[in-house]
Write a protein that holds these residues in place. Structure first.
Motif, PDB file in Angstrom:
ATOM      1  N   LEU A   1      62.674  53.732  87.605  1.00 35.98           N
ATOM      2  CA  LEU A   1      62.081  54.658  88.573  1.00 35.98           C
ATOM      3  C   LEU A   1      61.769  53.997  89.918  1.00 35.98           C
ATOM      4  O   LEU A   1      62.041  54.577  90.979  1.00 35.98           O
ATOM      5  CB  LEU A   1      60.816  55.280  87.981  1.00 35.98           C
ATOM      6  CG  LEU A   1      61.029  56.148  86.730  1.00 35.98           C
ATOM      7  CD1 LEU A   1      59.703  56.712  86.241  1.00 35.98           C
ATOM      8  CD2 LEU A   1      62.009  57.285  87.027  1.00 35.98           C
ATOM      9  N   ALA A   2      61.197  52.785  89.901  1.00 37.17           N
ATOM     10  CA  ALA A   2      60.864  52.122  91.164  1.00 37.17           C
ATOM     11  C   ALA A   2      62.129  51.793  91.954  1.00 37.17           C
ATOM     12  O   ALA A   2      62.182  51.975  93.178  1.00 37.17           O
ATOM     13  CB  ALA A   2      60.063  50.850  90.896  1.00 37.17           C
ATOM     14  N   GLN A   3      63.153  51.332  91.259  1.00 42.03           N
ATOM     15  CA  GLN A   3      64.395  50.998  91.943  1.00 42.03           C
ATOM     16  C   GLN A   3      65.103  52.262  92.454  1.00 42.03           C
ATOM     17  O   GLN A   3      65.727  52.244  93.522  1.00 42.03           O
ATOM     18  CB  GLN A   3      65.318  50.215  91.005  1.00 42.03           C
ATOM     19  CG  GLN A   3      66.382  49.440  91.733  1.00 42.03           C
ATOM     20  CD  GLN A   3      67.188  48.517  90.837  1.00 42.03           C
ATOM     21  OE1 GLN A   3      68.072  47.831  91.311  1.00 42.03           O
ATOM     22  NE2 GLN A   3      66.906  48.484  89.555  1.00 42.03           N
ATOM     23  N   PHE A   4      64.981  53.355  91.709  1.00 48.70           N
ATOM     24  CA  PHE A   4      65.550  54.622  92.154  1.00 48.70           C
ATOM     25  C   PHE A   4      64.878  55.083  93.447  1.00 48.70           C
ATOM     26  O   PHE A   4      65.548  55.549  94.381  1.00 48.70           O
ATOM     27  CB  PHE A   4      65.377  55.680  91.057  1.00 48.70           C
ATOM     28  CG  PHE A   4      65.981  57.012  91.400  1.00 48.70           C
ATOM     29  CD1 PHE A   4      67.352  57.199  91.381  1.00 48.70           C
ATOM     30  CD2 PHE A   4      65.172  58.083  91.744  1.00 48.70           C
ATOM     31  CE1 PHE A   4      67.913  58.429  91.697  1.00 48.70           C
ATOM     32  CE2 PHE A   4      65.720  59.321  92.073  1.00 48.70           C
ATOM     33  CZ  PHE A   4      67.093  59.492  92.047  1.00 48.70           C
ATOM     34  N   ALA A   5      63.557  54.952  93.513  1.00 49.27           N
ATOM     35  CA  ALA A   5      62.840  55.315  94.734  1.00 49.27           C
ATOM     36  C   ALA A   5      63.299  54.448  95.905  1.00 49.27           C
ATOM     37  O   ALA A   5      63.483  54.945  97.029  1.00 49.27           O
ATOM     38  CB  ALA A   5      61.331  55.168  94.520  1.00 49.27           C
ATOM     39  N   ALA A   6      63.508  53.157  95.653  1.00 41.65           N
ATOM     40  CA  ALA A   6      63.991  52.264  96.714  1.00 41.65           C
ATOM     41  C   ALA A   6      65.367  52.709  97.195  1.00 41.65           C
ATOM     42  O   ALA A   6      65.658  52.685  98.400  1.00 41.65           O
ATOM     43  CB  ALA A   6      64.040  50.822  96.202  1.00 41.65           C
ATOM     44  N   GLY A   7      66.214  53.126  96.269  1.00 42.87           N
ATOM     45  CA  GLY A   7      67.544  53.596  96.651  1.00 42.87           C
ATOM     46  C   GLY A   7      67.502  54.845  97.501  1.00 42.87           C
ATOM     47  O   GLY A   7      68.260  54.983  98.471  1.00 42.87           O
ATOM     48  N   LEU A   8      66.603  55.770  97.178  1.00 44.60           N
ATOM     49  CA  LEU A   8      66.470  56.983  97.983  1.00 44.60           C
ATOM     50  C   LEU A   8      66.009  56.651  99.401  1.00 44.60           C
ATOM     51  O   LEU A   8      66.471  57.260 100.375  1.00 44.60           O
ATOM     52  CB  LEU A   8      65.481  57.946  97.327  1.00 44.60           C
ATOM     53  CG  LEU A   8      65.909  58.563  95.991  1.00 44.60           C
ATOM     54  CD1 LEU A   8      64.851  59.540  95.499  1.00 44.60           C
ATOM     55  CD2 LEU A   8      67.271  59.247  96.104  1.00 44.60           C
ATOM     56  N   MET A   9      65.123  55.670  99.529  1.00 46.95           N
ATOM     57  CA  MET A   9      64.679  55.265 100.862  1.00 46.95           C
ATOM     58  C   MET A   9      65.800  54.590 101.644  1.00 46.95           C
ATOM     59  O   MET A   9      65.883  54.716 102.864  1.00 46.95           O
ATOM     60  CB  MET A   9      63.459  54.358 100.748  1.00 46.95           C
ATOM     61  CG  MET A   9      62.182  55.102 100.383  1.00 46.95           C
ATOM     62  SD  MET A   9      60.705  54.066 100.463  1.00 46.95           S
ATOM     63  CE  MET A   9      60.850  53.179  98.909  1.00 46.95           C
ATOM     64  N   GLU A  10      66.672  53.883 100.929  1.00 46.95           N
ATOM     65  CA  GLU A  10      67.826  53.270 101.611  1.00 46.95           C
ATOM     66  C   GLU A  10      68.764  54.351 102.143  1.00 46.95           C
ATOM     67  O   GLU A  10      69.348  54.193 103.218  1.00 46.95           O
ATOM     68  CB  GLU A  10      68.574  52.336 100.655  1.00 46.95           C
ATOM     69  CG  GLU A  10      67.821  51.068 100.278  1.00 46.95           C
ATOM     70  CD  GLU A  10      67.809  50.035 101.385  1.00 46.95           C
ATOM     71  OE1 GLU A  10      67.988  50.388 102.580  1.00 46.95           O
ATOM     72  OE2 GLU A  10      67.610  48.854 101.057  1.00 46.95           O
ATOM     73  N   PHE A  11      68.922  55.450 101.418  1.00 52.95           N
ATOM     74  CA  PHE A  11      69.695  56.581 101.948  1.00 52.95           C
ATOM     75  C   PHE A  11      69.078  57.071 103.253  1.00 52.95           C
ATOM     76  O   PHE A  11      69.788  57.322 104.234  1.00 52.95           O
ATOM     77  CB  PHE A  11      69.716  57.731 100.928  1.00 52.95           C
ATOM     78  CG  PHE A  11      70.801  57.645  99.903  1.00 52.95           C
ATOM     79  CD1 PHE A  11      72.138  57.732 100.268  1.00 52.95           C
ATOM     80  CD2 PHE A  11      70.489  57.489  98.556  1.00 52.95           C
ATOM     81  CE1 PHE A  11      73.150  57.667  99.312  1.00 52.95           C
ATOM     82  CE2 PHE A  11      71.489  57.408  97.597  1.00 52.95           C
ATOM     83  CZ  PHE A  11      72.821  57.503  97.970  1.00 52.95           C
ATOM     84  N   ARG A  12      67.761  57.195 103.268  1.00 55.13           N
ATOM     85  CA  ARG A  12      67.064  57.683 104.454  1.00 55.13           C
ATOM     86  C   ARG A  12      67.261  56.732 105.635  1.00 55.13           C
ATOM     87  O   ARG A  12      67.327  57.175 106.787  1.00 55.13           O
ATOM     88  CB  ARG A  12      65.566  57.838 104.126  1.00 55.13           C
ATOM     89  CG  ARG A  12      64.691  58.243 105.301  1.00 55.13           C
ATOM     90  CD  ARG A  12      65.071  59.623 105.826  1.00 55.13           C
ATOM     91  NE  ARG A  12      64.188  60.058 106.881  1.00 55.13           N
ATOM     92  CZ  ARG A  12      64.250  59.649 108.146  1.00 55.13           C
ATOM     93  NH1 ARG A  12      65.158  58.765 108.507  1.00 55.13           N
ATOM     94  NH2 ARG A  12      63.408  60.108 109.043  1.00 55.13           N
ATOM     95  N   ARG A  13      67.363  55.444 105.367  1.00 59.66           N
ATOM     96  CA  ARG A  13      67.531  54.446 106.427  1.00 59.66           C
ATOM     97  C   ARG A  13      68.988  54.268 106.835  1.00 59.66           C
ATOM     98  O   ARG A  13      69.296  53.490 107.726  1.00 59.66           O
ATOM     99  CB  ARG A  13      66.954  53.100 105.966  1.00 59.66           C
ATOM    100  CG  ARG A  13      65.439  53.061 105.919  1.00 59.66           C
ATOM    101  CD  ARG A  13      64.936  51.904 105.066  1.00 59.66           C
ATOM    102  NE  ARG A  13      65.441  50.623 105.540  1.00 59.66           N
ATOM    103  CZ  ARG A  13      64.801  49.838 106.419  1.00 59.66           C
ATOM    104  NH1 ARG A  13      63.634  50.214 106.907  1.00 59.66           N
ATOM    105  NH2 ARG A  13      65.314  48.674 106.785  1.00 59.66           N
ATOM    106  N   GLY A  14      69.901  54.968 106.169  1.00 67.45           N
ATOM    107  CA  GLY A  14      71.309  54.885 106.519  1.00 67.45           C
ATOM    108  C   GLY A  14      72.019  53.670 105.963  1.00 67.45           C
ATOM    109  O   GLY A  14      73.083  53.285 106.453  1.00 67.45           O
ATOM    110  N   ASN A  15      71.457  53.039 104.920  1.00 63.21           N
ATOM    111  CA  ASN A  15      72.045  51.836 104.334  1.00 63.21           C
ATOM    112  C   ASN A  15      72.864  52.223 103.105  1.00 63.21           C
ATOM    113  O   ASN A  15      72.335  52.360 102.003  1.00 63.21           O
ATOM    114  CB  ASN A  15      70.937  50.843 103.957  1.00 63.21           C
ATOM    115  CG  ASN A  15      71.478  49.506 103.465  1.00 63.21           C
ATOM    116  OD1 ASN A  15      72.678  49.367 103.209  1.00 63.21           O
ATOM    117  ND2 ASN A  15      70.615  48.528 103.344  1.00 63.21           N
ATOM    118  N   THR A  16      74.166  52.409 103.296  1.00 59.50           N
ATOM    119  CA  THR A  16      75.039  52.846 102.209  1.00 59.50           C
ATOM    120  C   THR A  16      75.069  51.837 101.069  1.00 59.50           C
ATOM    121  O   THR A  16      75.008  52.207  99.883  1.00 59.50           O
ATOM    122  CB  THR A  16      76.461  53.084 102.737  1.00 59.50           C
ATOM    123  OG1 THR A  16      76.420  54.073 103.763  1.00 59.50           O
ATOM    124  CG2 THR A  16      77.390  53.551 101.624  1.00 59.50           C
TER     125      THR A  16
END
Length: 234
Positions: free
Chosen positions: A79-94
């Motif tokens: 779950l924590a890593q999934f949240a980090a991944g969603l934030m990376e989407f928001r930052r434009g980091n594919t």
């Protein structure tokens, strides 16, 4: 997973700096609104990988030793890593988004699969295919890691080898096989490399400068060099 050496107060430009305008101002506004999620994702991945890998090396022989791994796989690696991944989407980091969401899915699937395999019986060939698929995914993600940092590149190289050895061990019978134990040792190295990259992200961001070195990779432009290039282009 990019190195973040911004100051703790990026909204306050240094004396004499030219205020950003247009697209640059919008990008700066987005950057100040979202912290770098990579250290969180790396930390969740690191600890979960380390504990499972210690089990795979057969250093930990407790019959219930898998239970803490399952807890980490659900909440920290998942779950924590999934949240980090969603934030990376928001930052434009594919790259970061793909890596963190994918490995969060790996840990969540491991949390679901592991206790059911123990109850259902032998599935070593199916698990071998599962692990081999992750080895292939990690191998092509390693090419993307060439544009990130040395510690992150080390994580992906070591993780590719970890999955590969674990897959071979699973095809040969699973837990207790020498290839599974070798994969466990590579997994320990993977977790330590991920912890280093996470620590560097946290410490460097907190100090607003590079305290823990991340190294440089051929063809990668450092943040300070990009800023100078953009200033010359104005």
């Amino acid at each position: 997973m990019n190195e973040d050496t911004r100051s703790l107060h990026p909204e306050q430009p240094p004396p004499g700096a030219v205020p950003p305008t247009g697209a640059a101002s919008e990008a700066a506004s987005r950057a100040t609104a979202w912290a770098d999620p990579a250290p969180l994702g790396l930390a969740g991945f690191a600890l979960t990988t380390l504990l499972l890998s210690i089990v795979n090396t057969n250093l930990l022989k407790e019959t219930a030793g898998i239970l803490p791994v399952l807890g980490l796989a659900l909440f920290y690696g998942g779950l924590a890593q999934f949240a980090a991944g969603l934030m990376e989407f928001r930052r434009g980091n594919t790259f970061g988004a793909t890596a963190f969401v994918s490995f969060a899915a790996f840990w969540l699937s491991y949390w679901w699969i592991a206790p059911r395999v123990a109850l259902a019986g032998d599935a070593h060939n199916a698990l071998g295919l599962f692990l081999l698929g992750w080895a292939i995914f990690t191998a092509y993600m390693t090419i993307g890691a060439l544009r990130v940092s040395l510690p992150v590149l080390a994580v992906f190289v070591l993780l590719t080898l970890t999955f590969l050895f674990l897959a071979i061990g699973s095809f040969q019978g699973g837990a207790g096989h020498v290839m599974t134990e070798v994969g466990g040792w590579f997994g320990i190295l993977t977790g330590l490399a991920a912890w280093y990259a996470s620590a560097a992200g946290v410490i460097n961001a907190a100090h607003g400068r590079t305290v823990v070195p991340l190294g440089t990779l051929p063809g990668r432009t450092e943040p300070s060099e990009r800023v100078r290039h953009e200033e010359r282009s104005v």
